[in-house]
Scaffold this motif. Structure first.
Motif, short mmCIF file in Angstrom:
data_model
loop_
_atom_site.label_atom_id
_atom_site.label_comp_id
_atom_site.label_asym_id
_atom_site.label_seq_id
_atom_site.Cartn_x
_atom_site.Cartn_y
_atom_site.Cartn_z
N PRO A 131 19.51 33.20 -29.74
CA PRO A 131 20.79 33.57 -30.34
C PRO A 131 21.77 32.40 -30.46
O PRO A 131 22.72 32.49 -31.23
CB PRO A 131 21.35 34.64 -29.38
CG PRO A 131 20.18 35.11 -28.60
CD PRO A 131 19.23 33.97 -28.51
N ARG A 135 22.91 33.14 -34.97
CA ARG A 135 23.78 34.19 -34.45
C ARG A 135 23.83 35.34 -35.45
O ARG A 135 24.18 35.16 -36.61
CB ARG A 135 25.18 33.66 -34.21
CG ARG A 135 25.27 32.55 -33.20
CD ARG A 135 24.87 33.00 -31.82
NE ARG A 135 25.75 34.01 -31.29
CZ ARG A 135 25.60 34.58 -30.11
NH1 ARG A 135 24.57 34.23 -29.34
NH2 ARG A 135 26.44 35.49 -29.68
N ARG A 138 26.69 41.70 -33.95
CA ARG A 138 26.22 42.60 -32.90
C ARG A 138 25.40 43.76 -33.45
O ARG A 138 24.40 44.18 -32.86
CB ARG A 138 27.42 43.13 -32.11
CG ARG A 138 27.03 44.00 -30.91
CD ARG A 138 28.26 44.52 -30.21
NE ARG A 138 29.07 43.43 -29.70
CZ ARG A 138 28.86 42.86 -28.52
NH1 ARG A 138 27.86 43.26 -27.75
NH2 ARG A 138 29.63 41.88 -28.11
N ARG A 141 21.70 42.71 -33.99
CA ARG A 141 21.01 41.93 -32.96
C ARG A 141 19.54 42.35 -32.81
O ARG A 141 18.70 41.54 -32.44
CB ARG A 141 21.72 42.10 -31.61
CG ARG A 141 23.11 41.49 -31.56
CD ARG A 141 23.06 40.00 -31.38
NE ARG A 141 24.39 39.40 -31.54
CZ ARG A 141 25.30 39.35 -30.59
NH1 ARG A 141 25.03 39.88 -29.40
NH2 ARG A 141 26.46 38.79 -30.81
N GLN A 144 16.86 40.14 -34.41
CA GLN A 144 16.71 38.74 -34.03
C GLN A 144 15.25 38.29 -34.05
O GLN A 144 14.91 37.29 -34.70
CB GLN A 144 17.29 38.51 -32.63
CG GLN A 144 17.30 37.05 -32.18
CD GLN A 144 18.49 36.28 -32.72
OE1 GLN A 144 19.60 36.76 -32.67
NE2 GLN A 144 18.25 35.09 -33.25
#
Length: 520
Positions: A131, A135, A138, A141, A144
């Motif tokens: 991360p 980035r 939220r 996420r 990722q």
């Protein structure tokens, strides 16, 4: 060992007042020491005082004119003066007392690199799954690792070509292992028997593997030394975040005393070693005094510096100033500039960019260029392929006639001895509370446990922002990026609803059939 009261004095110039460039100011700061082997109350006292005497252990810095339009350096809300650490102790502790009181380990942290072509794709996955490298907001996420898998697979073929051109793999592990061996020898020569371990962030030997070796060897005093001269969230910061998570989960590590040297770009030995390499390479040019010294550093997203408070840019610019001042002391007064390489993705990174700067230098009539990989202490793909091949070709195409490149430090003796000195100087502070905030920390021997260090750089935020600003009104790059993402997400949602329900605008307009065909 009998722990009595110990004072640490950090002596540095104070911020200037309106009426005088410098003024005398002294403010003691009392903090409790933690993690001492004996539970005896002690304190750390910090005195900030003005002084014009910087001694031999630090290097002064003056403001310089930047070649080809460098802007004045933006410091961290203070004048960029050197800081000198003086330790006074009622017990008169020497390095020997710390050497005899436990088993010492040094953990070198580095990026890591694929050793074979088959390692390239999994290495890239580990890189992009971090991360601190990519980035995501939220809400996304959970994407990722799937995103890292997609990017790693997509980029693997081109990356394999690059690694194939430098011998089929990165030499980073072999070089870092050699540095560890030489550092261990240097420490033994200075009567500090310490074991040196290598922990890579994205490939073998992983940091977790190094920690297991440290535990197996019974180390109880650990100096953590990232092999990045300048601190950045995406390099040292990422490795230290991982280390923090490992420490919190292991009872042995929780009780092990340690300290961190987060950056060491100001150390005299490092500066002299870099200046020596530059001086040596200049001798190979037809007219050494006319050579443009071209510092190329690894870039980071601009948001990391402007929004997250990453000190990387300020430390990099100061580092370049210090090297040029050392060269001036050697009667070398060449023009120089600094640019940033290796940007990826659509977001804005630190400028000026290396490739664009090379073209501009050619247009300005520069004929001789010496590239200096300033943020790297080991050869790897960004020096051997990106600089030696891609940027060299670009330079010659842009009208530059003579090209040279300063080698990475590797196991250069002055550099290795200086790392050993940094380790030895940090030993008295292993397990001690350290004040290493951005305003007052002393950079020659930065101190702090992993948790304290991270708290320093994360003091104003809980997490990093996305590399692209979440939202800006107007016709900006940020707005354009997020408008596109929102539109794509909306289209995907609408298509899903249309197909799953059989109803919606697309069915009414005849774009999709009212009844889906049934397949046997």
């Amino acid at each position: 060992m009998n722990h009595q009261s110990m004072n640490i004095r950090i002596q540095a110039p104070c911020p200037p007042s309106p009426s005088s460039p410098r003024f005398h100011h002294k403010t003691p700061l009392i903090l409790p020491r933690v993690n001492c082997s004996n539970e005896v109350a002690s304190h750390v006292v910090l005195h900030m005082e003005a002084s014009s005497d910087v001694g031999n252990s630090s290097i002064t810095m003056s403001k310089r004119k930047r070649a080809f339009g460098w802007s004045q350096k933006q410091s961290l809300n203070k004048e960029s003066f050197p800081l000198r650490a003086l330790m006074t102790s009622s017990t008169q502790d020497t390095p020997a007392s710390f050497v005899n009181d436990g088993k010492i380990g040094v953990l070198l942290l580095n990026l890591g690199g694929p050793e074979t072509l088959d390692d390239v794709q999994p290495f890239l996955f580990n890189l992009f799954a971090d991360p601190d490298i990519i980035r995501l907001p939220r809400l996304f996420r959970f994407l990722q690792k799937p995103l890292a898998q997609f990017i790693s697979v997509a980029r693997a073929p081109k990356s394999k070509e690059g690694y194939a051109s430098i011998g089929g793999g990165s030499p980073l592990r072999q070089i870092t292992d050699a540095q560890a061996t030489e550092l261990r020898k240097a420490l033994y020569e200075k009567n500090v028997p310490a074991e040196v371990y290598v922990g890579m962030r994205y490939w073998h030997p992983f940091t977790e593997e190094a920690i297991e070796e440290i535990k197996k060897d019974g180390v109880n005093k650990l100096v953590v030394l990232p092999l990045y001269p300048q601190f950045s969230i995406s390099t040292s910061g990422s490795s230290l975040r991982l280390l923090e998570s490992i420490f919190r989960e292991d009872e042995y590590l929780v009780n092990m005393q340690h300290t961190v040297i987060p950056s060491w770009y100001q150390r005299e030995g490092y500066i002299k070693a870099m200046a020596g390499l530059i001086e040596n390479e200049l001798k190979g040019f037809t007219n050494p005094e006319k050579v443009m010294i071209f510092f190329s550093a690894h870039g980071v997203p601009l948001a990391y510096v402007e929004e997250a408070g990453d000190p990387y840019k300020a430390e990099m610019e100061e580092c370049v100033d210090l090297i040029m001042e050392e060269l001036e002391r050697r009667k070398i007064n060449n023009p120089y500039t600094l640019a940033y390489q290796s940007r990826v993705g659509p977001v804005e990174w630190l400028k000026p960019y290396t490739d664009q700067t090379i073209i501009e230098l050619g247009q300005k009539g520069v004929k001789s260029l010496l590239a200096v990989p300033i943020s790297f202490v080991s050869e790897h793909i960004e020096t051997l392929e990106e600089i030696d091949v891609e940027y060299k070709e670009l330079a010659l195409e842009s009208g530059i006639v003579e090209w040279g490149r300063v080698p990475a430090l590797g196991c250069e003796p002055t550099f290795i001895r200086d790392l050993a000195d940094a380790v030895i100087e940090s030993l008295p502070y292993v397990g001690a509370m350290a004040v290493s905030n951005l305003e007052a920390r002393q950079s020659l021997v930065p101190l702090g446990s992993v948790e304290e260090l991270l708290a320093t750089y994360d003091s104003q935020r809980r997490e990093l922002p996305a590399p692209v600003t979440v939202w800006e009104w107007g016709f900006t790059k940020s707005a354009e990026t997020w408008n596109g993402r929102a539109a794509m997400l909306a289209v995907i949602v609408l298509l899903f609803l249309e197909v799953s329900t059989g109803e919606g605008f697309l069915h009414q307009w005849g774009v999709l059939p009212l009844q889906l065909p049934v397949f046997p």
